[in-house]
Design a protein around this motif. Structure first.
Motif, PDB file in Angstrom:
ATOM      1  N   PHE A 114       7.114   5.220  -9.283  1.00 40.73           N
ATOM      2  CA  PHE A 114       6.220   4.983  -8.010  1.00 40.73           C
ATOM      3  C   PHE A 114       7.145   4.864  -7.073  1.00 40.73           C
ATOM      4  O   PHE A 114       8.624   4.254  -7.231  1.00 40.73           O
ATOM      5  CB  PHE A 114       5.807   3.535  -8.258  1.00 40.73           C
ATOM      6  CG  PHE A 114       4.605   3.417  -8.962  1.00 40.73           C
ATOM      7  CD1 PHE A 114       3.159   3.500  -8.717  1.00 40.73           C
ATOM      8  CD2 PHE A 114       4.676   3.019 -10.520  1.00 40.73           C
ATOM      9  CE1 PHE A 114       2.227   3.304  -9.408  1.00 40.73           C
ATOM     10  CE2 PHE A 114       3.729   2.880 -11.076  1.00 40.73           C
ATOM     11  CZ  PHE A 114       2.407   3.026 -10.863  1.00 40.73           C
ATOM     12  N   THR A 115       7.230   5.676  -5.846  1.00 37.27           N
ATOM     13  CA  THR A 115       7.769   5.417  -4.753  1.00 37.27           C
ATOM     14  C   THR A 115       7.138   5.300  -3.454  1.00 37.27           C
ATOM     15  O   THR A 115       5.927   5.115  -3.544  1.00 37.27           O
ATOM     16  CB  THR A 115       8.654   6.777  -4.499  1.00 37.27           C
ATOM     17  OG1 THR A 115       7.761   8.003  -4.486  1.00 37.27           O
ATOM     18  CG2 THR A 115       9.635   7.305  -5.378  1.00 37.27           C
ATOM     19  N   HIS A 134      10.691   2.530  -6.098  1.00 37.82           N
ATOM     20  CA  HIS A 134      10.222   1.056  -6.522  1.00 37.82           C
ATOM     21  C   HIS A 134      10.152   0.674  -7.836  1.00 37.82           C
ATOM     22  O   HIS A 134      10.787  -0.230  -8.216  1.00 37.82           O
ATOM     23  CB  HIS A 134       8.650   1.000  -6.241  1.00 37.82           C
ATOM     24  CG  HIS A 134       8.006  -0.519  -6.547  1.00 37.82           C
ATOM     25  ND1 HIS A 134       8.261  -1.634  -5.966  1.00 37.82           N
ATOM     26  CD2 HIS A 134       6.779  -0.574  -7.081  1.00 37.82           C
ATOM     27  CE1 HIS A 134       7.675  -2.784  -6.330  1.00 37.82           C
ATOM     28  NE2 HIS A 134       6.616  -1.793  -7.160  1.00 37.82           N
ATOM     29  N   LYS A 135       9.653   1.566  -8.913  1.00 40.38           N
ATOM     30  CA  LYS A 135       9.883   1.267 -10.246  1.00 40.38           C
ATOM     31  C   LYS A 135       9.615   2.518 -10.903  1.00 40.38           C
ATOM     32  O   LYS A 135       8.779   3.436 -10.649  1.00 40.38           O
ATOM     33  CB  LYS A 135       8.946   0.147 -10.483  1.00 40.38           C
ATOM     34  CG  LYS A 135       7.398   0.276 -10.512  1.00 40.38           C
ATOM     35  CD  LYS A 135       6.820  -0.947 -10.725  1.00 40.38           C
ATOM     36  CE  LYS A 135       5.224  -0.696 -10.573  1.00 40.38           C
ATOM     37  NZ  LYS A 135       4.307  -1.812 -10.835  1.00 40.38           N
ATOM     38  N   ALA A 136       9.615   2.602 -12.321  1.00 39.13           N
ATOM     39  CA  ALA A 136       9.227   3.303 -13.210  1.00 39.13           C
ATOM     40  C   ALA A 136       8.804   2.430 -14.404  1.00 39.13           C
ATOM     41  O   ALA A 136       9.264   1.870 -15.039  1.00 39.13           O
ATOM     42  CB  ALA A 136      10.505   4.538 -13.765  1.00 39.13           C
ATOM     43  N   GLU A 142      18.284  -3.924  -0.574  1.00 43.64           N
ATOM     44  CA  GLU A 142      18.361  -2.820   0.518  1.00 43.64           C
ATOM     45  C   GLU A 142      16.806  -2.164   0.682  1.00 43.64           C
ATOM     46  O   GLU A 142      16.270  -2.061   1.617  1.00 43.64           O
ATOM     47  CB  GLU A 142      19.308  -1.792   0.234  1.00 43.64           C
ATOM     48  CG  GLU A 142      20.762  -2.288   0.264  1.00 43.64           C
ATOM     49  CD  GLU A 142      21.774  -1.026  -0.007  1.00 43.64           C
ATOM     50  OE1 GLU A 142      21.242  -0.021  -0.253  1.00 43.64           O
ATOM     51  OE2 GLU A 142      22.988  -1.113  -0.020  1.00 43.64           O
ATOM     52  N   SER A 143      16.290  -1.898  -0.706  1.00 43.54           N
ATOM     53  CA  SER A 143      15.019  -1.359  -0.480  1.00 43.54           C
ATOM     54  C   SER A 143      13.735  -2.009  -0.072  1.00 43.54           C
ATOM     55  O   SER A 143      12.982  -1.697   0.819  1.00 43.54           O
ATOM     56  CB  SER A 143      14.630  -0.693  -2.045  1.00 43.54           C
ATOM     57  OG  SER A 143      15.355  -0.130  -2.598  1.00 43.54           O
ATOM     58  N   GLU A 144      13.688  -3.357  -0.422  1.00 42.63           N
ATOM     59  CA  GLU A 144      12.822  -4.435   0.159  1.00 42.63           C
ATOM     60  C   GLU A 144      12.906  -4.601   1.800  1.00 42.63           C
ATOM     61  O   GLU A 144      11.967  -4.815   2.317  1.00 42.63           O
ATOM     62  CB  GLU A 144      12.919  -5.786  -0.704  1.00 42.63           C
ATOM     63  CG  GLU A 144      12.379  -5.600  -1.932  1.00 42.63           C
ATOM     64  CD  GLU A 144      12.703  -6.948  -3.089  1.00 42.63           C
ATOM     65  OE1 GLU A 144      13.307  -7.940  -2.077  1.00 42.63           O
ATOM     66  OE2 GLU A 144      12.260  -6.922  -3.980  1.00 42.63           O
ATOM     67  N   GLY A 200       2.159  -6.227  -5.095  1.00 42.02           N
ATOM     68  CA  GLY A 200       3.526  -6.451  -5.169  1.00 42.02           C
ATOM     69  C   GLY A 200       4.407  -5.966  -4.318  1.00 42.02           C
ATOM     70  O   GLY A 200       5.545  -6.685  -3.450  1.00 42.02           O
ATOM     71  N   ILE A 201       4.113  -4.741  -3.792  1.00 41.53           N
ATOM     72  CA  ILE A 201       5.068  -4.062  -2.654  1.00 41.53           C
ATOM     73  C   ILE A 201       4.869  -4.912  -1.327  1.00 41.53           C
ATOM     74  O   ILE A 201       5.485  -5.111  -0.406  1.00 41.53           O
ATOM     75  CB  ILE A 201       4.810  -2.719  -2.659  1.00 41.53           C
ATOM     76  CG1 ILE A 201       5.317  -1.947  -3.763  1.00 41.53           C
ATOM     77  CG2 ILE A 201       5.506  -1.959  -1.170  1.00 41.53           C
ATOM     78  CD1 ILE A 201       5.065  -0.620  -3.944  1.00 41.53           C
ATOM     79  N   SER A 202       3.253  -5.105  -0.879  1.00 43.95           N
ATOM     80  CA  SER A 202       2.933  -5.578   0.342  1.00 43.95           C
ATOM     81  C   SER A 202       3.092  -6.952   0.444  1.00 43.95           C
ATOM     82  O   SER A 202       3.064  -7.543   1.291  1.00 43.95           O
ATOM     83  CB  SER A 202       1.665  -5.228   0.731  1.00 43.95           C
ATOM     84  OG  SER A 202       0.469  -5.806  -0.519  1.00 43.95           O
TER      85      SER A 202
END
Length: 751
Positions: free
Chosen positions: A296-297, A308-310, A263-265, A332-334
């Motif tokens: 990280f949000t 995103h992650k901790a 869902e987040s991705e 990683g996110i992009s």
């Protein structure tokens, strides 16, 4: 009690009570008769626990109602339907004490066959003891072993004929006896049909909700609690099978994590660009578990926030490491399309890393957190304003004396004995606490000193305190301080300044403003500080320098650019046009706007973007659209007026202002950027597991997944702040006596 109430009822009848009172009396006497028969074994079992009581009118003394009182928990109920009361209160577990009481023996099946009963009768006859009646069993008596033989002893606590079961192990044996009887029943009828079972879909749905709640608690409930006996009993009561902690820590956790991650991705993929918020770099010592985590949000243009992650950092980190972690996170996110990340907002502590990334990637706007800027201003005042040091030293002297001297400390107990609620001693900063970096302990000490102001003033006037002053020089100095009105004015001045800045910082943390709001917020703070100087007669020069220095450290040129590009701040001129507020900027800030815009676009587009900026400055926006963007409505929660549609500012540039092609690219990227990194505040117990699982790859992965699920759910509810703080509402602040303490400011100023 029954005979006394019956006589009282007769007296009322003889004095000519009305029909209603007679009916109540008749109902009461009837219930007494029924209960008496039931206790003798000729009625329902529940009468052993329910007792009729007669309720009288306090004025006329006439009977007005009949109630049933539970002898186990003293609760009272209507007497209209005793059977239903027994079912609801006793059988269904409402009575907390009923579970520890065994069922009446008359309700239990016999423990042995009729032949063994006859054998026991012959044993009684040989011992010279009357045998029990057929309606009862041998266990219904009380075994008295103080004599050579056994004798039946009756319990006269309720009535002469009521028997109480006493076994060799005491009352604890009653529960074991009940279990034995249940086992006998199951052996007699092993194929007894249970109640209607839940369908598989119902069980799956229930366990799915249970799993979501468990993961969202993120360690508040341990895995072992899932196998707690009472929790298993609860599941059995509602018709659910037992759960396995291995399942919740394994397959179910993996399934929920994959679902939330997808869902987040998907949300991030749908967005054309995004901003990364990183929180947790600022802390070196990791005193608290939350300080050891970097969260990280991802902020999206539509206003949503995605976790995103901790990352567990474990201690102080070099700036280069922070820079590397941030860049890897961007990639990683992009998905290696790094141009999609148009900015980062992070702690002030790693400003160097943010600056280096911005210099290497011209399209990015990397900001220091506005919340941290406000909180750093408090530290600046504590270091650079002499008034802060004077007040802190004096309050520390008072707190140390009253906390450490037993003769003086006992005065607090004296006030407690007179009904004044005092929470405890004055909170004093720890010796190793660096007050220049952490002002919170000082603020708590000031709050306590002000809260105890009236008490302190009364104590120093007491004769016993004067006796201490004769031998203690510090006690005399403290007495002079407490009786000095100027001291209290200084304490109130420092406290009010810190509180004013903290309140603004907390609003920033809760509202998560966009960067276009940074300049107006700092301007509002400067106005409040100037008013504070006037109110407490503080020289403005030093104070203004401290504020201006902190503003420049926290300032970013994107603040000015977003401020003039945001239609929210357009100003209507005399001609009726809505124009950007360039006149509110300084000359340096106007230059910053030009430089930033040319940096954010390609070299070929830079001249076009500047020309479009001039056109925007002279023409502005259509008045109808400008007014639509600026529409406000009252927030039902806070009661404040807020922008009705915060996305309007960006959407106007993407739809109505398409002729500004180059400038529009800059505007839509700037106007959604957040000014704070504190997108998610939490202190989950599972973060302790991160510290303990630091060397276990599998354990760390499990904990990371739980943190992801909890954060994902929290952002879904838009619960950015710490929900655990709401628990304080369960313990209400009492007291009318505390009003005496709250009046200290009025009294101190009136002296």
């Amino acid at each position: 009690m029954a005979s006394i109430n019956a006589n009282a009822g007769a007296d009322v009848s003889s004095s000519g009570e009305d029909g209603a009172a007679k009916a109540v009396n008749k109902r009461y006497e009837g219930l007494l008769t029924v209960r008496s028969k039931a206790i003798n074994g000729k009625g329902a079992w529940y009468w052993n626990h329910l007792e009729p009581i007669l309720v009288r009118d306090p004025e006329t003394k006439l009977p007005k109602a009949v109630k049933l009182r539970c002898n186990l928990c003293e609760a009272s109920f209507s007497a209209s339907n005793p059977s239903r009361t027994a079912t609801e209160h006793l059988k269904r577990g409402t009575c907390s004490n009923f579970g520890s009481v065994a069922r009446p023996v008359s309700q239990l099946p016999p423990l042995a066959s009729p032949s063994s009963q006859n054998h026991r009768k012959r044993g009684f006859k040989q011992a010279g003891i009357p045998s029990p009646s057929p309606s009862s069993s041998f266990a219904a008596g009380v075994l008295d072993s103080t004599e050579m033989g056994y004798s039946m002893v009756t319990n006269t606590g309720l009535t002469q004929h009521q028997h109480q079961l006493v076994l060799s192990g005491g009352k604890e044996d009653l529960g074991a006896l009940a279990k034995l009887e249940d086992s006998v029943k199951k052996l007699k009828s092993p194929k007894s049909s249970p109640g209607p079972a839940l369908s598989k879909d119902q069980v799956d749905s229930a366990f799915n909700l249970l799993a979501e709640w468990f993961y969202e608690s993120c360690g508040s409930v341990s895995f072992s609690s899932l196998e707690h006996p009472k929790f298993k009993d609860f599941l059995s009561h509602v018709g659910l099978p037992a759960v396995s902690r291995k399942y919740f820590a394994g397959a179910k956790l993996d399934s929920k994590f994959e679902q939330a991650r997808m869902e987040s991705e998907a949300r991030i993929r749908d967005a054309v660009f995004f901003q990364i918020a990183s929180d947790g770099w600022k802390n070196d010592n990791c005193r608290y578990v939350d300080d050891c985590m970097i969260k990280f949000t991802v902020n999206l243009p539509n206003g949503t926030c995605v976790f995103h992650k901790a990352v567990y950092k474990g201690g102080s980190l070099p700036s280069q490491y922070a820079e590397d972690v941030l860049w890897e996170t961007i990639r990683g996110i992009s998905g290696n399309v790094v141009h999609r990340c148009v900015g980062i907002v992070g702690d002030k502590y790693k400003a160097k890393a943010l600056k280096n990334l911005e210099n290497r990637n011209h399209w990015m706007v990397n900001l220091s957190c506005l919340f941290q800027g406000f909180m750093s201003l408090i530290k600046d005042f504590s270091r650079e304003l002499p008034l802060f040091k004077t007040v802190t030293d004096n309050c520390f002297k008072i707190a140390t004396l009253f906390n450490s001297t037993s003769q003086i400390r006992n005065h607090f107990l004296k006030f407690r004995s007179h009904g004044v609620e005092l929470p405890g001693l004055i909170r004093v900063p720890l010796p190793h606490c660096d007050l220049s970096k952490n002002s919170a302990p000082v603020f708590r000490m000031l709050e306590d000193v002000l809260s105890y102001a009236r008490i302190l003033q009364l104590i120093v006037l007491d004769d016993s305190y004067k006796t201490v002053c004769a031998e203690n020089l510090i006690a005399r100095e403290v007495a002079e301080l407490i009786q000095d009105v100027g001291f209290w004015n200084d304490v109130e001045a420092v406290h009010s300044l810190v509180k004013m800045i903290k309140d603004m910082a907390e609003d920033v943390e809760a509202e998560r403003p966009l960067i276009g709001q940074c300049l107006p917020l700092w301007e509002a703070l400067k106005v409040k500080v100037k008013d504070w100087c006037v109110k407490f007669r503080i020289a403005e020069g030093t104070v203004e320098k401290i504020v201006e220095r902190r503003f420049k450290k926290n300032y970013h040129p994107a603040w000015s650019a977003a401020f003039v590009l945001d239609p929210l701040y357009l100003i209507r001129d005399t001609s009726g046009k809505y124009l950007p507020p360039f006149k509110c900027l300084t000359h340096e800030q106007e230059t910053d706007v030009d430089k930033l815009i040319t940096r954010l676009v390609s070299r070929e587009e830079a001249p076009i973007a500047l020309m479009e900026l001039m056109k925007w400055r002279s023409e502005g926006l259509d008045p109808l659209y400008a007014q639509a963007v600026q529409v406000k409505q009252r927030d039902p929660v806070t009661g404040r007026m807020k922008i009705a549609n915060p996305q309007s500012s960006r959407l106007v540039w993407e739809t109505c202002l398409k002729e500004f092609k180059s400038l529009g690219k800059v505007a839509v990227r700037l106007l959604f950027l957040h000014a704070t990194s504190c997108g998610l505040k939490c202190n989950w117990p599972s973060m302790r597991w991160v510290c303990s699982q630091g060397h276990s790859r599998v354990g760390l992965d499990r904990v990371q997944r739980m943190i992801f699920l909890a954060a994902h759910a929290k952002l879904e509810r838009h619960a950015f702040l710490n929900e655990e703080d709401k628990d304080t509402e369960v313990f209400p602040m009492a007291s009318g006596e505390d009003n005496m303490l709250n009046e200290v400011f009025v009294d101190a100023r009136s002296v």
